[in-house]
Design a protein around this motif. Structure first.
Motif, short mmCIF file in Angstrom:
data_model
loop_
_atom_site.label_atom_id
_atom_site.label_comp_id
_atom_site.label_asym_id
_atom_site.label_seq_id
_atom_site.Cartn_x
_atom_site.Cartn_y
_atom_site.Cartn_z
N PRO A 96 80.35 -29.93 -4.61
CA PRO A 96 79.64 -28.43 -3.01
C PRO A 96 79.21 -27.21 -3.56
N ALA B 130 75.56 -27.73 3.45
CA ALA B 130 75.37 -29.39 3.60
C ALA B 130 73.98 -29.54 5.10
N VAL C 254 80.49 -35.19 3.08
CA VAL C 254 80.20 -33.83 3.21
C VAL C 254 81.51 -33.54 2.58
N GLN C 255 81.26 -32.80 1.03
CA GLN C 255 82.93 -32.85 0.77
C GLN C 255 82.64 -30.98 0.14
N GLY D 143 77.16 -30.49 -1.97
CA GLY D 143 78.74 -31.39 -1.88
C GLY D 143 78.71 -32.93 -0.90
#
Length: 662
Positions: free
Chosen positions: A245, A213, A206-207, A231
């Motif tokens: 994201p 998310a 997960v960015q 994301g």
């Protein structure tokens, strides 16, 4: 999908992980599958104490040192990168060859730590922790599998990446069908995709911020639903698919759910060593309003989340009330990068008249009113972005403050009983000898103020202006810091893509390089002396009617007790907490008829004695007020409250009447 969220070492033992607790709280407010938070750093703590035979107090001291002081050397990550859990192409069962290789690795890393000044006893403790880490990882992975989650998410920041990878690899080896997801600061763009490229057992990262998310992951029924998760970088068919994201409002984050932390803490055999010192993290804002305007040159802290967003100030009191009433803990800790300029909720918190204490990171150019408001609201510890006591250096760093602002802030903190934790930076690009010399000249006169925690060279971190535009600052990047060769051991890995901090040098060869080195060493030594002298240093004043009493007992420079009367008294008062010199002199001339030349001569004498700091056209008294007003005001309140039966027949006193409250 059923989700387990794991906080690995080296999260502070005294703070529940706000990352997993906030995401777990989403399950209380939105539909979807269950979320189970797991405080793996407490599991590791119990395991280490039981298997090393250390006293819990000894382990806690070592743990805090690794997590808070040695992360810059990669110690916490290195401990979890040993044989049997060597993250990368796959774990191998230890044999005689790996034992020899491990011994060589330990010798090399121990030499690296000694070279960096780590004490021999601490080096031995680090080696002992690494020796037991593989068995902990194995047992902890078995425990996580028993949760029967479909997806295991790990939060990673600072020294949490390799511990997370080690446990994730052990999980994947036991149950290949379970999904492994990483998030947190170590997975922000582009580092997250680099982690996936380097470690094939990681299914996704997960960015950026995780709420959107995790909400989508909880609703997903199978892997086909994951491609559109905001994301998420997802491994599929040999490729990494990336979904952008979502930048969310700060208000979208729920109040963290800390029940699972306290349940696990109660099961710790030596919980009594931790429980009295727990502080509850909370968040009122994200991003940095100053960074949006002019990002500090060395700061990469916010990554891709620089855009500033803040919750309404009224939510501060509501959040702290909910957390403290639920858990019976009155110490709190804001994880915000910076305190909001307006609508920060402090006035309402002060009006609530509760004994909650809290921490904030703040900009150091706050004035008396703002600092007073903080203290009234229960802010007892702050981390101000001071960084330097040279206005020239502060301009290079783009701090938006001067030495005058920083000194005033430290004075106010001393007067109001606020503990200021700050760092002193040097070796920034284009630093001059004058910037160091003026600080060396100043330091003997401010030993009564809070000294910096550390003196360190400025770093180049990913996402900072130094990293993004090195040419602008006349520096050249020399690749990742040396610690990364111990953290990511496979030479085939792209350490540059995985690293957060980088070595650098100035592009122009300095003719004064030797002089600068000597001055920086002197600055470090002078700060060390400051720390030793601080507890015995006093420079304070008290006001009387038309009289100021000044006590100057600063070691080596103090001049004893002084009485300031008449024009000297008025001039001194004009510059308390800072003021413009010309205006101060003009007002005192009008009040006392004393010649301007005499007043300016007085000021010059005060400057030489270090009573007043001058900057541009402003002057700042360096002494702190010792009025006892706060304590006396509280005593008056308590005294009035104690007159119960004797005063019962008397009419009530109006609030504030008689000057009872200072």
């Amino acid at each position: 999908m059923r989700l387990a969220l794991i906080a690995p070492p080296w999260n502070s033992l005294y703070r529940p992980s706000i990352q997993i607790a906030t995401l777990a709280a989403l399950a209380d407010h939105s539909p979807g599958d269950t979320v189970t938070p797991v405080y793996g750093y407490l599991d590791w703590s119990q395991y280490a104490v039981e298997n090393l035979g250390w006293e819990p107090t000894e382990f806690i001291t070592v743990y805090d040192t690794i997590g808070e002081e040695l992360y810059g050397l990669g110690v916490g990550d290195w401990i979890f990168g040993g044989p049997g859990q060597r993250v990368g192409a796959g774990a191998e069962a230890p044999d005689s060859r790996t034992a020899v290789a491990e011994e060589r690795t330990c010798v090399t890393y121990a030499a690296f730590l000694r070279e960096k000044g780590v004490a021999e006893n601490l080096v031995r403790q680090v080696l002992a922790l690494r020796a037991i880490a593989p068995a902990f990882v194995s047992g902890f992975a078995d425990r996580l599998l028993a949760l029967d989650a479909e997806m295991y998410g790990f939060t990673t920041s600072f020294s949490q990446l390799v511990p997370a990878l080690a446990v994730a690899q052990a999980l994947k080896a036991r149950a290949p069908e379970r999904l492994i997801v990483l998030g947190g600061a170590n997975c922000d763009r582009p580092m997250g995709q680099a982690v996936m490229a380097a470690y094939p057992f990681v299914d996704a990262v997960v960015q950026g911020e995780g709420e959107a998310a995790v909400t989508a992951l909880r609703k997903a029924r199978d892997t086909a639903d994951l491609a559109a998760v905001p994301g998420l970088a997802l491994r599929r068919d040999g490729e990494i698919l990336v979904s952008l994201p979502v930048v969310q409002s700060a208000a979208s984050a729920p109040v963290p759910r800390y029940e699972e932390y306290f349940e696990r803490l109660r099961d710790l055999p030596w919980a009594e060593l931790i429980t009295p010192h727990v502080a509850l993290p909370f968040q009122m804002s994200r991003g940095c309003w100053w960074g949006e305007k002019l990002q500090c040159t060395f700061c990469g802290e916010n990554g891709s989340g620089m855009i500033y967003r803040s919750k309404p100030g009224r939510q501060l009191t509501e959040t702290l009330r909910e957390l403290t009433e639920k858990h019976g803990v009155f110490d709190t800790y804001a994880v915000d990068t910076i305190l909001a300029r307006r609508d920060n909720g402090l006035a309402a918190l002060a009006a609530a008249e509760v004994d909650v204490t809290t921490f904030f990171e703040v900009k150091a150019n706050l004035g008396p009113r703002e600092v007073g408001e903080m203290r009234a609201a229960g802010v007892t510890v702050v981390q101000p972005g001071i960084e330097s006591l040279s206005s020239g250096a502060l301009k290079l760093l783009r701090k938006g403050a001067t030495a005058y602002h920083n000194l005033r802030f430290l004075i106010l903190c001393r007067e109001l009983g606020i503990d200021a934790h700050w760092n002193l930076l040097s070796a920034m690009p284009m630093e001059t000898p004058q910037m160091l010399e003026e600080q060396l000249a100043l330091l003997p006169f401010i030993t009564h103020l809070a000294p910096p925690s550390t003196v360190s060279k400025v770093r180049v971190d990913r996402y900072s202006p130094y990293f993004e535009n090195p040419d602008e600052f006349r520096i050249v990047l020399h690749g990742p810091e040396p610690k990364y060769r111990f953290i990511h051991t496979d030479p085939a890995l792209d350490r540059t893509a995985l690293a957060y901090s980088f070595d650098h040098a100035e592009t122009d060869e300095r003719a004064d390089a030797e002089e600068m080195l000597v001055l920086r060493r002197r600055l470090g030594a002078r700060v060390g002396l400051w720390k030793k002298l601080h507890d015995q240093s006093r420079f304070a004043y008290r006001f009387g009617p038309d009289l100021t009493v000044l006590h100057d007992h600063r070691p080596h420079v103090g001049t004893g007790r002084h009485l300031l009367r008449g024009a000297a008294d008025r001039l001194f008062r004009e510059l308390v907490h800072g003021g413009r010199v010309d205006q101060a002199v003009e007002r005192v001339v009008q009040m006392t008829d004393r010649p301007e030349a005499e007043l300016r001569a007085e000021l010059r004498a005060w400057g030489k004695k270090g009573w007043v700091h001058f900057e541009a056209r402003r002057g700042l008294v360096l002494a702190t007020r010792d009025s006892m007003r706060d304590e006396l005001g509280r005593a008056a309140d308590l005294g009035a409250a104690g007159l119960d039966h004797d005063a019962a027949a008397q009419p009530p006193v109006e609030a504030g009447a008689g000057g009872a409250r200072a």
